[in-house]
Design an enzyme around this catalytic site. Structure first.
Site, PDB file in Angstrom:
ATOM      1  CG  ASN A   9      -1.743   1.224   1.369  1.00 53.66           C
ATOM      2  OD1 ASN A   9      -1.813   2.031   0.442  1.00 53.66           O
ATOM      3  ND2 ASN A   9      -2.393   1.377   2.509  1.00 53.66           N
ATOM      4  CD1 TRP A  10       3.406   1.028  -3.009  1.00 51.78           C
ATOM      5  CD2 TRP A  10       3.231   2.193  -4.915  1.00 51.78           C
ATOM      6  NE1 TRP A  10       4.008   0.287  -4.002  1.00 51.78           N
ATOM      7  CE2 TRP A  10       3.908   0.982  -5.185  1.00 51.78           C
ATOM      8  CE3 TRP A  10       3.007   3.081  -5.968  1.00 51.78           C
ATOM      9  CZ2 TRP A  10       4.363   0.648  -6.460  1.00 51.78           C
ATOM     10  CZ3 TRP A  10       3.450   2.752  -7.236  1.00 51.78           C
ATOM     11  CH2 TRP A  10       4.124   1.545  -7.484  1.00 51.78           C
ATOM     12  CE  LYS A  11      -0.097   3.146   4.810  1.00 53.44           C
ATOM     13  NZ  LYS A  11       0.019   3.230   6.265  1.00 53.44           N
ATOM     14  CG  HIS A  96      -5.689   2.023   5.288  1.00 54.64           C
ATOM     15  ND1 HIS A  96      -5.225   2.917   6.227  1.00 54.64           N
ATOM     16  CD2 HIS A  96      -4.692   1.125   5.098  1.00 54.64           C
ATOM     17  CE1 HIS A  96      -3.996   2.575   6.574  1.00 54.64           C
ATOM     18  NE2 HIS A  96      -3.649   1.494   5.904  1.00 54.64           N
ATOM     19  CD  GLU A  98      -2.764   5.469   6.819  1.00 54.27           C
ATOM     20  OE1 GLU A  98      -2.795   5.509   5.585  1.00 54.27           O
ATOM     21  OE2 GLU A  98      -1.847   4.923   7.462  1.00 54.27           O
ATOM     22  CD  GLU A 168      -3.297  -2.302   7.295  1.00 50.76           C
ATOM     23  OE1 GLU A 168      -2.315  -2.645   6.632  1.00 50.76           O
ATOM     24  OE2 GLU A 168      -3.803  -1.158   7.206  1.00 50.76           O
ATOM     25  N   GLY A 174       2.888   2.415  10.745  1.00 46.45           N
ATOM     26  CA  GLY A 174       3.842   3.507  10.574  1.00 46.45           C
ATOM     27  C   GLY A 174       4.551   3.892  11.864  1.00 46.45           C
ATOM     28  CB  SER A 214       5.603  -1.682  11.931  1.00 43.32           C
ATOM     29  OG  SER A 214       5.222  -0.341  12.172  1.00 43.32           O
ATOM     30  N   GLY A 235       2.970  -1.116   4.202  1.00 39.40           N
ATOM     31  CA  GLY A 235       2.997   0.316   3.926  1.00 39.40           C
ATOM     32  C   GLY A 235       4.404   0.767   3.590  1.00 39.40           C
ATOM     33  N   GLY A 236       5.082   1.388   4.555  1.00 37.56           N
ATOM     34  CA  GLY A 236       6.396   1.984   4.335  1.00 37.56           C
ATOM     35  C   GLY A 236       7.382   1.095   3.587  1.00 37.56           C
TER      36      GLY A 236
HETATM   37  P1  13P Z   1       3.241   0.450   7.636  1.00 38.28           P
HETATM   38  O1  13P Z   1       3.736  -0.844   7.036  1.00 38.28           O
HETATM   39  O2  13P Z   1       3.934   1.657   7.106  1.00 38.28           O
HETATM   40  O3  13P Z   1       3.166   0.383   9.130  1.00 38.28           O
HETATM   41  O4  13P Z   1       1.712   0.597   7.117  1.00 38.28           O
HETATM   42  C1  13P Z   1       0.846  -0.459   7.219  1.00 38.28           C
HETATM   43  C2  13P Z   1      -0.384  -0.116   6.475  1.00 38.28           C
HETATM   44  O5  13P Z   1      -1.139   0.750   6.855  1.00 38.28           O
HETATM   45  C3  13P Z   1      -0.652  -0.838   5.224  1.00 38.28           C
HETATM   46  O6  13P Z   1      -1.920  -0.559   4.730  1.00 38.28           O
END
Ligand code: 13P
Length: 251
Positions: A9-11, A96, A98, A168, A174, A214, A235-236
């Site tokens: 997930n590149w966000k 998600h 967020e 999640e 993050g 993470s 994510g990251g």
């Molecule tokens: P991180 O891997 O950056 O913690 O993010 C997880 C995430 O929200 C994937 O959708």
């Protein structure tokens, strides 16, 4: 056997050009990932059309990160499921944390969005998970159960075949703070039980449940070794092709 998936997930990261380079780097080494692990990248809307050309004919599938809760019409700034389909998208992430936290995404809206996505032939990666206060108050089981009930219980066992769940925990996203493999497994097994009670053991057993929060090359193998963890939503670490692939290779 349920499907194993590692999805990035590149966000809201990368320009379109950077996204193309990242996708090309993933494709270049995708062959190193065991063939039974599905690979997905979830990119910003602006990138999808170009990325579908980069990914065409490869094993890497394309996902959006959200979709509109209407099919078409006067909804300025929104992107519909048919638009996603038209640029070669195969999946969309929905719910998600967020989006729940910053953009007022409710379970009611998620039912509508999930229905639209499935009708359009998109697979759905539905995110659930508790925040830190809820975890500390011991409410994490209830929160996940309610999110699953409110959304997925509106669908049939047949429709569930096109849905993947991503657990999640918000406190792990993050933050560098990963749920331990035991903490994650405990919730994954619980989610599978919630599904089994409603849809039967076979449906629950076939459901892919990803862990997100993470997840990185150093902890992926331990997480993925758990019996009810079927991969990750990254994510990251998905912003670096080598890290993303190292996670996928942890299988
Ligand atoms: P991180 O891997 O950056 O913690 O993010 C997880 C995430 O929200 C994937 O959708």
């Amino acid at each position: 056997m349920r499907k194993k998936i590692v999805a990035g997930n590149w966000k809201m990261n990368t320009t379109c050009q950077e996204g193309m380079e990242l996708a090309k780097a993933v494709v270049a080494k995708a062959g190193e990932v065991p063939a039974n692990v599905g690979l997905i990248v979830a990119a910003p809307f602006t990138h999808l059309c170009c990325l579908s050309e980069v990914l065409e004919g490869t094993r890497v599938e394309l996902s959006a990160q959200n979709c509109a809760d209407h099919a078409s019409g006067a909804y300025t700034g929104e992107v519909s499921v048919s638009m996603l389909k038209s640029v070669g998208c195969q999946w969309t992430i929905l719910g998600h944390s967020e989006r729940r936290q910053y953009y007022g995404e409710t379970d009611e809206k998620l039912v509508v969005k999930t229905k639209l996505a499935l009708e359009a032939g998109l697979g759905v990666i539905l995110c659930v998970g508790e925040n830190l206060d809820e975890r500390e108050a011991g409410k994490h089981f209830d929160i996940c159960k309610t999110q699953i009930e409110n959304v997925l219980f509106n669908f049939t066992a047949e429709e569930l075949k096109s849905i993947v769940i991503a657990y999640e925990p918000v406190w792990a996203i993050g933050t560098g703070k990963t749920a331990t493999a035991a903490q994650a497994e405990e919730i994954h097994a619980f989610i599978r039980k919630v599904l089994a009670d409603k849809f039967g053991a076979q449906v629950a057993d076939d459901m892919t449940i990803l862990y997100g929060g993470s997840c990185k090359p150093s902890n992926a193998a331990e997480l993925f070794a758990q019996p009810d963890i079927d991969g990750g939503l990254i994510g990251g670490a998905s912003l670096k092709a080598d890290d993303f692939l190292a996670i996928a290779k942890a299988y």
